[in-house]
Design a protein around this motif. Sequence first.
Motif, PDB file in Angstrom:
ATOM      1  N   ILE A   9      11.951  -3.665   6.383  1.00 57.45           N
ATOM      2  CA  ILE A   9      11.437  -2.316   6.118  1.00 57.45           C
ATOM      3  C   ILE A   9      12.421  -1.603   5.192  1.00 57.45           C
ATOM      4  CG2 ILE A   9      10.797  -0.099   7.142  1.00 57.45           C
ATOM      5  CD1 ILE A   9       8.925  -2.183   8.153  1.00 57.45           C
ATOM      6  N   ASP A  61       8.858   1.695   2.117  1.00 58.00           N
ATOM      7  CA  ASP A  61       7.912   2.096   3.140  1.00 58.00           C
ATOM      8  C   ASP A  61       8.057   3.582   3.483  1.00 58.00           C
ATOM      9  OD1 ASP A  61       6.869  -0.652   3.836  1.00 58.00           O
ATOM     10  OD2 ASP A  61       9.016  -0.949   4.105  1.00 58.00           O
ATOM     11  N   LEU A 134       5.702   3.965  11.231  1.00 62.20           N
ATOM     12  CA  LEU A 134       5.465   2.606  10.727  1.00 62.20           C
ATOM     13  C   LEU A 134       4.381   1.919  11.551  1.00 62.20           C
ATOM     14  CD1 LEU A 134       9.190   1.640  10.049  1.00 62.20           C
ATOM     15  CD2 LEU A 134       7.382   1.721   8.309  1.00 62.20           C
ATOM     16  N   LYS A 139       2.700  -1.277   9.966  1.00 64.87           N
ATOM     17  CA  LYS A 139       3.813  -1.999   9.363  1.00 64.87           C
ATOM     18  C   LYS A 139       4.811  -2.508  10.399  1.00 64.87           C
ATOM     19  CE  LYS A 139       3.528   0.221   4.884  1.00 64.87           C
ATOM     20  NZ  LYS A 139       4.185   1.065   3.899  1.00 64.87           N
TER      21      LYS A 139
END
Lengths: 157, 316
Positions: A9, A61, A134, A139
Amino acid sequence: MSDNSLNNIRILIAKPGLDGHDRGAKVVARALRDAGFEVIYTGLRQTPEMIVESAIQEDVDAIGLSLLSGAHMTIFPRVRKLMDENGLEDVILFGGGIISESDAKILKEQYGVAGVFGPGTLMSTIIDFLKDELRKRGKLPPEETPAPENNDQAQEA
Amino acid sequence: MNTTLPEATELVERLLAGDRRALARAITRVENGGPVGEAILAQLYPRTGHAHIVGITGPPGAGKSTLVNALTKVFRERDKRVAIVAIDPTSPFSGGALLGDRIRMRDHTGDAGVFIRSMATRGSLGGLARATGDVVSVLDAAGFDLIFIETVGAGQVEVDIAREAHTTIVIEVPGLGDDVQSIKAGLLEIADIFVVNKADHPDATRVIRTLRMMLDLGHPRSAWNIPILPTVATRGEGVPEVADAIEAHRRYLEESGEWQTRVRLRAENEFERILRRELVARLRRRLPPGEYERTLDEITRRGIDPYTAAHRLLEG
């Protein structure tokens, strides 16, 4: 303390504006690294254009902005506009600094700033916030991971 | 392998059309590994082989990022499209990384001819990330003329860059140790171009003299005469000369046939690395469940030595 699922990430930490107080940004960058994130730190005096261009090239991200100059009501909307123009709707935008509650409310409601953190915020609060966001975006896997035990205070976050 | 994965095909089409977001996402897919990344590489590979790959290495704080930034400016004036892969270390403890090379590469905002990507080493040693070569291939296919790879601040053994790049630049700076440091094996042997940065430091001429002496002492590896160039990268001084040397080195490689040798070496390297990984993965899939871990336990207990264990697994 660190979490392997975070290793891929990527988070951009930038310090827009003309003041030179980057200690908060550095503390957050360091703490996010220690939590297991890949942090791209771009340093001082970043324009919104520079920030969004870096975010595109680095395929991040999340974008975190540290603002102490009082320019947050100009910078955040400008960054949001550039993000929308470049199709970065899926990227988490968050920030910290000296931002009043009423301004934070406007930033969240009108400009899609997902989180605003003031001085004294626990680092674990920011890390948990990022994990939540996230997960919302798919994600990170949905199952709950144990929260990191990190009690460092984010001074001037 | 399925090379028609729709995501891969879409990203490839968009990045070849100049879409920078697609290029960035393709790099992520390739860096993280997996079927989409492999399919992207498979589709892009025929389009690679045009870029001049230039590695920049040297000790931490020598000015690698600053030099790359200054060189990029010079090559943009010469109408070259420039990509930069800047590598910083992953923390061995948290697996996280703090990538800070962009701090010194901020002069190219709004220039579509420049693309900068930070990479974490993600556990690999040697100054590069595992997927460096793959990321370079994506940038090569995207049409960049020059690709700079800036290694992790390297000491004496981080010489992987010489296998990845056509041209390797080693930066030295005044004030780091005695003459013997530079005779030791390692960085001295991989340099195609030496840059002595911070050349406004009073000790710089001594560093240049020492390097020249060390180079003259050794046997020349080739007909290429390794230049030693002083720079003050923060002010851009001496940087056009470094750019000239990079271009001269490419001409030398092409005229001498060494370009092909290096390209083949790079291909062999990469091919072997991929084969090794794939073979280990296949072997592990073929083993009865738990066999690998049981063998590892046995080695740990000193019940068997790792060589015998390896033969047993392969032949068993």
